[in-house]
Scaffold this motif. Structure first.
Motif, PDB file in Angstrom:
ATOM      1  N   LEU A 193       1.268  16.057  -7.944  1.00 20.71           N
ATOM      2  CA  LEU A 193       1.821  17.427  -7.656  1.00 20.71           C
ATOM      3  C   LEU A 193       1.460  17.709  -6.777  1.00 20.71           C
ATOM      4  CD1 LEU A 193      -0.546  17.882 -10.417  1.00 20.71           C
ATOM      5  CD2 LEU A 193       1.276  17.708 -11.035  1.00 20.71           C
ATOM      6  N   ARG A 194       1.926  19.321  -6.177  1.00 24.96           N
ATOM      7  CA  ARG A 194       1.603  19.170  -4.779  1.00 24.96           C
ATOM      8  C   ARG A 194       1.592  18.896  -3.641  1.00 24.96           C
ATOM      9  NH1 ARG A 194      -2.295  21.934  -2.673  1.00 24.96           N
ATOM     10  NH2 ARG A 194      -3.947  20.164  -2.595  1.00 24.96           N
ATOM     11  N   MET A 195       2.504  18.305  -3.907  1.00 23.34           N
ATOM     12  CA  MET A 195       3.341  17.270  -2.623  1.00 23.34           C
ATOM     13  C   MET A 195       3.679  18.163  -1.085  1.00 23.34           C
ATOM     14  SD  MET A 195       5.813  15.441  -4.663  1.00 23.34           S
ATOM     15  CE  MET A 195       5.836  13.377  -3.060  1.00 23.34           C
ATOM     16  N   ASN A 196       2.653  17.567  -0.632  1.00 22.82           N
ATOM     17  CA  ASN A 196       2.749  18.856   1.097  1.00 22.82           C
ATOM     18  C   ASN A 196       3.112  17.479   2.164  1.00 22.82           C
ATOM     19  OD1 ASN A 196       2.714  20.402   3.678  1.00 22.82           O
ATOM     20  ND2 ASN A 196       1.167  21.408   2.508  1.00 22.82           N
ATOM     21  N   SER A 240       1.627  18.410   5.631  1.00 23.88           N
ATOM     22  CA  SER A 240      -0.152  18.121   5.859  1.00 23.88           C
ATOM     23  C   SER A 240      -0.527  17.136   5.416  1.00 23.88           C
ATOM     24  CB  SER A 240      -0.906  19.268   5.661  1.00 23.88           C
ATOM     25  OG  SER A 240      -0.319  18.878   3.796  1.00 23.88           O
ATOM     26  N   GLY A 241       0.295  16.104   4.623  1.00 24.22           N
ATOM     27  CA  GLY A 241       0.083  14.433   3.792  1.00 24.22           C
ATOM     28  C   GLY A 241      -1.100  15.013   3.339  1.00 24.22           C
ATOM     29  N   VAL A 242      -0.276  15.623   2.251  1.00 15.99           N
ATOM     30  CA  VAL A 242      -1.751  15.528   0.560  1.00 15.99           C
ATOM     31  C   VAL A 242      -1.070  15.768  -0.283  1.00 15.99           C
ATOM     32  CG1 VAL A 242      -2.737  16.852  -0.099  1.00 15.99           C
ATOM     33  CG2 VAL A 242      -2.729  17.419   2.697  1.00 15.99           C
ATOM     34  N   VAL A 243      -1.478  15.109  -1.539  1.00 10.75           N
ATOM     35  CA  VAL A 243      -0.574  15.238  -2.213  1.00 10.75           C
ATOM     36  C   VAL A 243      -1.879  14.833  -3.907  1.00 10.75           C
ATOM     37  CG1 VAL A 243      -0.276  12.360  -2.600  1.00 10.75           C
ATOM     38  CG2 VAL A 243       1.076  14.093  -4.103  1.00 10.75           C
ATOM     39  N   GLU A 244      -1.539  15.808  -4.529  1.00 10.51           N
ATOM     40  CA  GLU A 244      -2.216  14.963  -5.871  1.00 10.51           C
ATOM     41  C   GLU A 244      -1.743  14.137  -7.422  1.00 10.51           C
ATOM     42  OE1 GLU A 244      -4.257  18.156  -9.083  1.00 10.51           O
ATOM     43  OE2 GLU A 244      -3.643  18.872  -7.029  1.00 10.51           O
ATOM     44  N   ILE A 245      -2.386  13.705  -7.408  1.00  8.61           N
ATOM     45  CA  ILE A 245      -2.568  13.138  -8.764  1.00  8.61           C
ATOM     46  C   ILE A 245      -2.759  13.831 -10.505  1.00  8.61           C
ATOM     47  CG2 ILE A 245      -4.413  11.517  -9.020  1.00  8.61           C
ATOM     48  CD1 ILE A 245      -2.244   9.436 -10.891  1.00  8.61           C
ATOM     49  N   GLY A 246      -1.771  14.330 -11.468  1.00  7.20           N
ATOM     50  CA  GLY A 246      -2.231  15.320 -12.536  1.00  7.20           C
ATOM     51  C   GLY A 246      -0.906  14.648 -13.389  1.00  7.20           C
ATOM     52  N   HIS A 247      -1.469  15.535 -14.444  1.00  7.39           N
ATOM     53  CA  HIS A 247      -0.597  15.481 -15.307  1.00  7.39           C
ATOM     54  C   HIS A 247      -0.972  14.420 -16.321  1.00  7.39           C
ATOM     55  CE1 HIS A 247       0.751  19.727 -15.197  1.00  7.39           C
ATOM     56  NE2 HIS A 247       1.048  19.263 -14.415  1.00  7.39           N
ATOM     57  N   TRP A 263      -7.477  13.572  -6.860  1.00  6.82           N
ATOM     58  CA  TRP A 263      -7.269  14.006  -8.077  1.00  6.82           C
ATOM     59  C   TRP A 263      -7.989  14.884  -8.258  1.00  6.82           C
ATOM     60  CZ3 TRP A 263      -7.319   9.708 -11.419  1.00  6.82           C
ATOM     61  CH2 TRP A 263      -8.195   9.445 -13.264  1.00  6.82           C
ATOM     62  N   LYS A 264      -7.784  16.073  -9.364  1.00 11.05           N
ATOM     63  CA  LYS A 264      -8.479  16.967  -9.756  1.00 11.05           C
ATOM     64  C   LYS A 264      -8.935  17.548 -11.440  1.00 11.05           C
ATOM     65  CE  LYS A 264      -6.854  19.793  -5.599  1.00 11.05           C
ATOM     66  NZ  LYS A 264      -5.505  20.292  -5.196  1.00 11.05           N
ATOM     67  N   CYS A 265     -10.308  17.886 -11.582  1.00 13.17           N
ATOM     68  CA  CYS A 265     -10.159  17.370 -13.262  1.00 13.17           C
ATOM     69  C   CYS A 265     -11.114  18.381 -13.942  1.00 13.17           C
ATOM     70  CB  CYS A 265     -10.559  16.244 -13.568  1.00 13.17           C
ATOM     71  SG  CYS A 265     -11.714  15.495 -13.329  1.00 13.17           S
ATOM     72  N   VAL A 285       1.939   6.212  -2.020  1.00 12.36           N
ATOM     73  CA  VAL A 285       1.343   7.345  -1.876  1.00 12.36           C
ATOM     74  C   VAL A 285       0.940   7.087  -0.407  1.00 12.36           C
ATOM     75  CG1 VAL A 285      -0.447   8.751  -1.561  1.00 12.36           C
ATOM     76  CG2 VAL A 285       0.638   8.866  -3.348  1.00 12.36           C
ATOM     77  N   PHE A 286       0.324   5.909  -0.400  1.00 13.26           N
ATOM     78  CA  PHE A 286       0.040   5.580   0.883  1.00 13.26           C
ATOM     79  C   PHE A 286       0.936   4.516   2.030  1.00 13.26           C
ATOM     80  CE2 PHE A 286      -3.796   6.258  -1.207  1.00 13.26           C
ATOM     81  CZ  PHE A 286      -4.600   7.496  -0.183  1.00 13.26           C
ATOM     82  N   GLU A 287       2.518   3.889   1.462  1.00 17.03           N
ATOM     83  CA  GLU A 287       2.481   2.850   2.127  1.00 17.03           C
ATOM     84  C   GLU A 287       4.070   3.397   2.202  1.00 17.03           C
ATOM     85  OE1 GLU A 287       2.161  -1.214   0.533  1.00 17.03           O
ATOM     86  OE2 GLU A 287      -0.739  -1.169   0.528  1.00 17.03           O
ATOM     87  N   GLU A 288       4.945   3.771   1.564  1.00 19.11           N
ATOM     88  CA  GLU A 288       5.758   4.632   1.240  1.00 19.11           C
ATOM     89  C   GLU A 288       5.887   5.989   1.827  1.00 19.11           C
ATOM     90  OE1 GLU A 288       7.904   3.401  -2.511  1.00 19.11           O
ATOM     91  OE2 GLU A 288       6.836   1.711  -2.716  1.00 19.11           O
ATOM     92  N   GLN A 289       5.456   6.724   1.297  1.00 18.15           N
ATOM     93  CA  GLN A 289       5.254   7.773   1.613  1.00 18.15           C
ATOM     94  C   GLN A 289       4.601   8.484   3.200  1.00 18.15           C
ATOM     95  OE1 GLN A 289       4.677   9.591  -2.105  1.00 18.15           O
ATOM     96  NE2 GLN A 289       7.504   9.525  -2.974  1.00 18.15           N
ATOM     97  N   ARG A 290       3.863   7.710   3.416  1.00 19.64           N
ATOM     98  CA  ARG A 290       3.249   7.985   4.345  1.00 19.64           C
ATOM     99  C   ARG A 290       1.891   9.082   4.077  1.00 19.64           C
ATOM    100  NH1 ARG A 290       2.557   2.623   5.925  1.00 19.64           N
ATOM    101  NH2 ARG A 290       4.096   2.067   6.256  1.00 19.64           N
TER     102      ARG A 290
END
Length: 145
Positions: free
Chosen positions: A19-22, A25-32, A67-69, A56-61
């Protein structure tokens, strides 16, 4: 790394998404995250989370994985900590959910933390750490210590 055990089913056992792939700024969230009882609290669930982190870290950098809940969701908070996420705090009244104020707990893994966490996951996921019945011999936390 070989898979722990082969799952042979024609039915979905879980769902997880980014989720919220940015990328800027190099930020992504896991969700659903929705795992069936066949998937919950299994090595497969942890391996799925590892594979998503690795991508997330090795391919998409990305540099930050979130993680939000719901702060009332104790099992989700425990899972985040067990998987190596660090607790960052609670955003109070972050949303209205089911006719109530929802406080959201935030957890993260940073790119600088990934190499050590990756090593822990790969050691934990090694087939020698599991019995033939797919029971772990040592916990993931023991490899992170």
């Amino acid at each position: 790394m070989k898979p722990l055990i082969q799952v042979k089913t024609n039915q979905a056992v879980g769902l997880a998404s980014y989720l919220r792939m940015n990328p800027a700024s190099g930020v992504v969230e896991i969700g659903h995250l929705h795992f069936s009882t066949a998937m919950q609290q299994t090595a497969h669930a942890s391996e799925a989370m590892y594979l998503m982190m690795k991508r997330v870290f090795e391919e998409q950098r990305y540099r930050r994985y979130e993680w939000k809940c719901d702060d009332l969701n104790v099992p989700s908070k425990r899972a985040a900590l067990r998987l190596g996420f660090s607790f960052e705090g609670v955003f109070r009244q972050a949303a209205i959910y089911k006719n109530r104020n929802r406080d959201t707990a935030w957890f993260t893994i940073l790119d600088t933390e990934w190499p050590q966490l990756k090593q822990a996951f790969e050691s934990w996921l090694d087939v020698d750490n599991f019995t033939k019945a797919a029971q772990q011999k040592a916990s993931l936390q023991s490899f992170r210590a």
